[in-house]
Design a protein around this motif. Structure first.
Motif, PDB file in Angstrom:
ATOM      1  N   VAL A  96      73.042 112.581 -63.064  1.00 36.93           N
ATOM      2  CA  VAL A  96      73.309 113.681 -63.996  1.00 36.93           C
ATOM      3  C   VAL A  96      73.478 114.988 -63.227  1.00 36.93           C
ATOM      4  O   VAL A  96      74.374 115.788 -63.520  1.00 36.93           O
ATOM      5  N   GLY A  97      72.627 115.199 -62.221  1.00 37.88           N
ATOM      6  CA  GLY A  97      72.747 116.404 -61.397  1.00 37.88           C
ATOM      7  C   GLY A  97      74.076 116.472 -60.669  1.00 37.88           C
ATOM      8  O   GLY A  97      74.687 117.547 -60.563  1.00 37.88           O
TER       9      GLY A  97
ATOM     10  N   GLU B 276      76.696 117.405 -63.235  1.00 33.45           N
ATOM     11  CA  GLU B 276      76.566 118.827 -63.551  1.00 33.45           C
ATOM     12  C   GLU B 276      77.125 119.689 -62.421  1.00 33.45           C
ATOM     13  O   GLU B 276      77.723 120.746 -62.681  1.00 33.45           O
ATOM     14  N   TYR B 277      76.943 119.259 -61.177  1.00 34.91           N
ATOM     15  CA  TYR B 277      77.500 119.991 -60.034  1.00 34.91           C
ATOM     16  C   TYR B 277      79.013 120.105 -60.188  1.00 34.91           C
ATOM     17  O   TYR B 277      79.600 121.180 -59.995  1.00 34.91           O
TER      18      TYR B 277
ATOM     19  N   VAL C  48      80.804 119.962 -62.918  1.00 29.69           N
ATOM     20  CA  VAL C  48      81.194 120.790 -64.061  1.00 29.69           C
ATOM     21  C   VAL C  48      80.794 122.245 -63.872  1.00 29.69           C
ATOM     22  O   VAL C  48      81.596 123.166 -64.071  1.00 29.69           O
ATOM     23  N   ASP C  49      79.542 122.481 -63.473  1.00 29.38           N
ATOM     24  CA  ASP C  49      79.020 123.848 -63.409  1.00 29.38           C
ATOM     25  C   ASP C  49      79.484 124.622 -62.175  1.00 29.38           C
ATOM     26  O   ASP C  49      79.788 125.820 -62.267  1.00 29.38           O
TER      27      ASP C  49
ATOM     28  N   GLN D 109      75.786 113.741 -72.839  1.00 26.62           N
ATOM     29  CA  GLN D 109      75.800 114.921 -73.699  1.00 26.62           C
ATOM     30  C   GLN D 109      74.389 115.298 -74.132  1.00 26.62           C
ATOM     31  O   GLN D 109      74.039 116.487 -74.179  1.00 26.62           O
TER      32      GLN D 109
ATOM     33  N   SER E 158      72.053 116.505 -70.774  1.00 27.70           N
ATOM     34  CA  SER E 158      72.459 117.667 -69.985  1.00 27.70           C
ATOM     35  C   SER E 158      72.791 118.851 -70.875  1.00 27.70           C
ATOM     36  O   SER E 158      73.819 118.862 -71.557  1.00 27.70           O
TER      37      SER E 158
ATOM     38  N   GLY F  40      73.691 121.696 -69.764  1.00 34.14           N
ATOM     39  CA  GLY F  40      74.873 122.318 -69.185  1.00 34.14           C
ATOM     40  C   GLY F  40      76.156 121.680 -69.660  1.00 34.14           C
ATOM     41  O   GLY F  40      77.130 122.367 -69.989  1.00 34.14           O
ATOM     42  N   LEU F  41      76.181 120.350 -69.714  1.00 29.36           N
ATOM     43  CA  LEU F  41      77.364 119.647 -70.208  1.00 29.36           C
ATOM     44  C   LEU F  41      77.599 119.935 -71.680  1.00 29.36           C
ATOM     45  O   LEU F  41      78.732 120.173 -72.109  1.00 29.36           O
ATOM     46  N   SER F  42      76.525 119.891 -72.451  1.00 26.64           N
ATOM     47  CA  SER F  42      76.638 120.152 -73.882  1.00 26.64           C
ATOM     48  C   SER F  42      77.189 121.552 -74.144  1.00 26.64           C
ATOM     49  O   SER F  42      78.049 121.745 -75.015  1.00 26.64           O
TER      50      SER F  42
ATOM     51  N   CYS G  32      85.002 121.853 -71.174  1.00 24.67           N
ATOM     52  CA  CYS G  32      84.905 120.502 -70.653  1.00 24.67           C
ATOM     53  C   CYS G  32      84.887 119.507 -71.810  1.00 24.67           C
ATOM     54  O   CYS G  32      84.554 119.860 -72.942  1.00 24.67           O
TER      55      CYS G  32
END
Length: 217
Positions: free
Chosen positions: A85-86, A89-90, A92-93, A171, A174, A176-178, A186
């Protein structure tokens, strides 16, 4: 510079690349000496691709992409843990990637092992068991009528359910993803890859991916 594509545009690029792969008309983009030099400075991938480690499902090949195009994370059975997940997130973020792909495939050994565990109680040895333990929650809900109802399902249906469950977990787990999805930055798609013909089919989506966003059953 961050990738300026929308989620729908990134999804279109992957669909078109897979169509070229299926037809045997690959362009092999982003594989030149110039591209290698370009991406040595920075990366701006168009998608984070989270898929199974299966040797027959090489992400850049089946989508006809190249260096710097995909930020790839792979585990057997595309099972999630905190580092996975991290990593997503890397992408995407920090890399501002507009699309996350969960790539499942037919004939997945991890799904088959989870089915065996549920129906016979047999579990693999060692740390392979941790993989099976993470697949089981994806498919156990299909057996509302007991083990017998699971046995009536084919392996492809189980694999698609695992892909759907993985999309929803990403979703849900995370924030951040949400947030990126709710802001339209995204989207997440769950795909099934067919080993024999090389085709990908959409089985789940979250976020706006345009007109080609209707999952198959």
């Amino acid at each position: 510079m961050p990738n300026q594509m929308t989620p729908a545009q990134a999804w279109a690029v992957l669909r078109e690349g897979n169509a070229r792969f299926v037809s045997g008309e690959m362009e092999h983009p982003s594989q030149s000496v110039e591209r290698r030099t370009e991406v040595s400075v920075e990366q701006t991938p168009l998608a984070v691709l989270f898929g199974c480690s299966d040797s027959r499902v090489a992400a850049e090949i089946i989508f006809d992409q190249g260096l710097g195009d995909l930020f790839v994370v792979r585990t057997a059975g595309h099972v999630l843990d905190t580092t996975v997940v991290g990593s997503i997130e890397y992408g995407v973020d920090l890399l501002h990637t507009p699309l996350v792909v969960v790539l499942a495939h037919d004939g997945c050994g991890a799904v088959a092992a989870a089915m065996t565990a549920l129906t016979t109680g047999e579990l693999p040895r060692g740390f392979v068991r941790a993989i099976v333990d993470r697949v089981i929650p994806s498919i156990v809900g299909l057996g509302e009528g007991g083990v017998g109802s699971l046995l009536s399902l084919d392996a492809a249906a189980l694999g698609r359910e695992h892909a759907r469950h993985t999309v929803q977990m990403l979703q849900d787990y995370s924030a951040g993803l949400s947030e990126a999805i709710s802001e339209g930055r995204c989207a997440i798609v769950g795909l099934e890859y067919t080993l024999a013909d090389g085709r990908v089919s959409l089985v789940e989506s979250v976020g706006d991916i345009g007109q080609f966003g209707d999952p198959v059953d």
